[in-house]
Design an enzyme around this catalytic site. Structure first.
Site, PDB file in Angstrom:
ATOM      1  N   HIS A  52       0.846  -1.189   0.000  1.00 18.95           N
ATOM      2  CA  HIS A  52       0.000   0.000   0.000  1.00 18.95           C
ATOM      3  C   HIS A  52       0.884   1.241   0.000  1.00 18.95           C
ATOM      4  CE1 HIS A  52       0.586  -0.880   4.369  1.00 18.95           C
ATOM      5  NE2 HIS A  52       0.949   0.381   4.327  1.00 18.95           N
TER       6      HIS A  52
HETATM    7  C1  T46 Z   1       2.849   0.757   6.910  1.00 19.03           C
HETATM    8  C2  T46 Z   1       3.597  -0.511   7.089  1.00 19.03           C
HETATM    9  C3  T46 Z   1       5.069  -0.299   7.222  1.00 19.03           C
HETATM   10  C4  T46 Z   1      -4.631  -0.574  13.250  1.00 19.03           C
HETATM   11  O1  T46 Z   1      -5.750  -0.822  13.721  1.00 19.03           O
HETATM   12  N1  T46 Z   1      -3.892   0.476  13.723  1.00 19.03           N
HETATM   13  C5  T46 Z   1      -2.656   0.787  13.238  1.00 19.03           C
HETATM   14  O2  T46 Z   1      -2.035   1.761  13.702  1.00 19.03           O
HETATM   15  C6  T46 Z   1      -2.135  -0.009  12.169  1.00 19.03           C
HETATM   16  C7  T46 Z   1      -0.768   0.324  11.569  1.00 19.03           C
HETATM   17  C8  T46 Z   1      -2.877  -1.056  11.701  1.00 19.03           C
HETATM   18  N2  T46 Z   1      -4.082  -1.341  12.246  1.00 19.03           N
HETATM   19  C9  T46 Z   1      -4.833  -2.524  11.775  1.00 19.03           C
HETATM   20  C10 T46 Z   1      -5.317  -2.459  10.332  1.00 19.03           C
HETATM   21  C11 T46 Z   1      -5.292  -3.916   9.910  1.00 19.03           C
HETATM   22  O3  T46 Z   1      -6.503  -4.519  10.279  1.00 19.03           O
HETATM   23  O4  T46 Z   1      -3.955  -3.652  11.841  1.00 19.03           O
HETATM   24  C12 T46 Z   1      -4.177  -4.521  10.753  1.00 19.03           C
HETATM   25  C13 T46 Z   1      -2.894  -4.756   9.975  1.00 19.03           C
HETATM   26  O5  T46 Z   1      -2.538  -3.555   9.274  1.00 19.03           O
HETATM   27  P1  T46 Z   1      -1.905  -3.575   7.822  1.00 19.03           P
HETATM   28  O6  T46 Z   1      -2.452  -4.700   7.040  1.00 19.03           O
HETATM   29  O7  T46 Z   1      -2.054  -2.201   7.236  1.00 19.03           O
HETATM   30  O8  T46 Z   1      -0.365  -3.857   8.167  1.00 19.03           O
HETATM   31  P2  T46 Z   1       0.905  -3.825   7.225  1.00 19.03           P
HETATM   32  O9  T46 Z   1       1.964  -4.538   7.957  1.00 19.03           O
HETATM   33  O10 T46 Z   1       0.593  -4.290   5.847  1.00 19.03           O
HETATM   34  O11 T46 Z   1       1.281  -2.249   7.107  1.00 19.03           O
HETATM   35  C14 T46 Z   1       1.719  -1.539   8.246  1.00 19.03           C
HETATM   36  C15 T46 Z   1       1.010  -0.186   8.350  1.00 19.03           C
HETATM   37  O12 T46 Z   1      -0.415  -0.376   8.281  1.00 19.03           O
HETATM   38  C16 T46 Z   1       1.406   0.786   7.270  1.00 19.03           C
HETATM   39  O13 T46 Z   1       1.014   2.092   7.626  1.00 19.03           O
HETATM   40  O14 T46 Z   1       3.356   1.709   6.334  1.00 19.03           O
HETATM   41  O15 T46 Z   1       3.125  -1.313   8.177  1.00 19.03           O
END
Ligand code: T46
Length: 135
Positions: A52
């Site tokens: 993303h």
């Molecule tokens: C990024 C990379 C480096 C939350 O509820 N609060 C939060 O602060 C975050 C970061 C995530 N979430 C929830 C949203 C999803 O349901 O946690 C779950 C996993 O998030 P996501 O799939 O976006 O995780 P990554 O590892 O793909 O990405 C993360 C960050 O979201 C993003 O901002 O830059 O790490």
């Protein structure tokens, strides 16, 4: 020549006979006020994350244990860097597609964010992201 997508900052460490203490603070490694911190750990072998971009968010990523390969894409160029040191931080500004690959089993990736979590700030579709670069 275009500036590198990979922006690494040094994180000072204070080592002594007891071990290391590393510091990220405003005016030092952190170029913004931190509104949120989260950490990614326990990633299963072979799993990749990210895929993303953010519209506005600025973040500093520090791999405090283990290693991970970060891939950044600006719609034209792709660059990659392995984070494997608690004394190097990767600054990721807005408008960059990011992927995380090759997590070591012990990887702990700390992320300091300039804003609270906001799903509306995410672009999770790569084709849509590329289109934003053509506008
Ligand atoms: C990024 C990379 C480096 C939350 O509820 N609060 C939060 O602060 C975050 C970061 C995530 N979430 C929830 C949203 C999803 O349901 O946690 C779950 C996993 O998030 P996501 O799939 O976006 O995780 P990554 O590892 O793909 O990405 C993360 C960050 O979201 C993003 O901002 O830059 O790490």
């Amino acid at each position: 020549m275009s500036p590198s997508l990979v922006q690494l900052v040094d994180i000072p460490a204070h080592g002594d006979a007891r071990g290391q203490l590393s510091v990220a603070e405003i005016g030092g490694a952190l170029p913004f006020t931190v509104r949120r911190a989260y950490w990614i750990h326990g990633t299963q072998p072979g799993v990749s994350r990210g895929f993303h971009a953010h519209k506005k968010l600025r973040q500093l990523c520090v791999c405090v244990c283990g290693s991970v390969r970060m891939v950044l894409f600006d719609g034209r160029r792709e660059e990659s860097v392995v984070l494997d040191s608690s004394t190097k931080g990767l600054l990721i500004g807005p408008g960059l597609w990011r992927e995380m690959h090759d997590f070591s089993p012990d990887c702990v990736l700390m992320v300091y964010a300039a804003a609270e979590y906001d799903e509306a700030d995410y672009i999770r579709n790569r084709a849509e992201f590329i289109l934003t670069k053509k506008e």
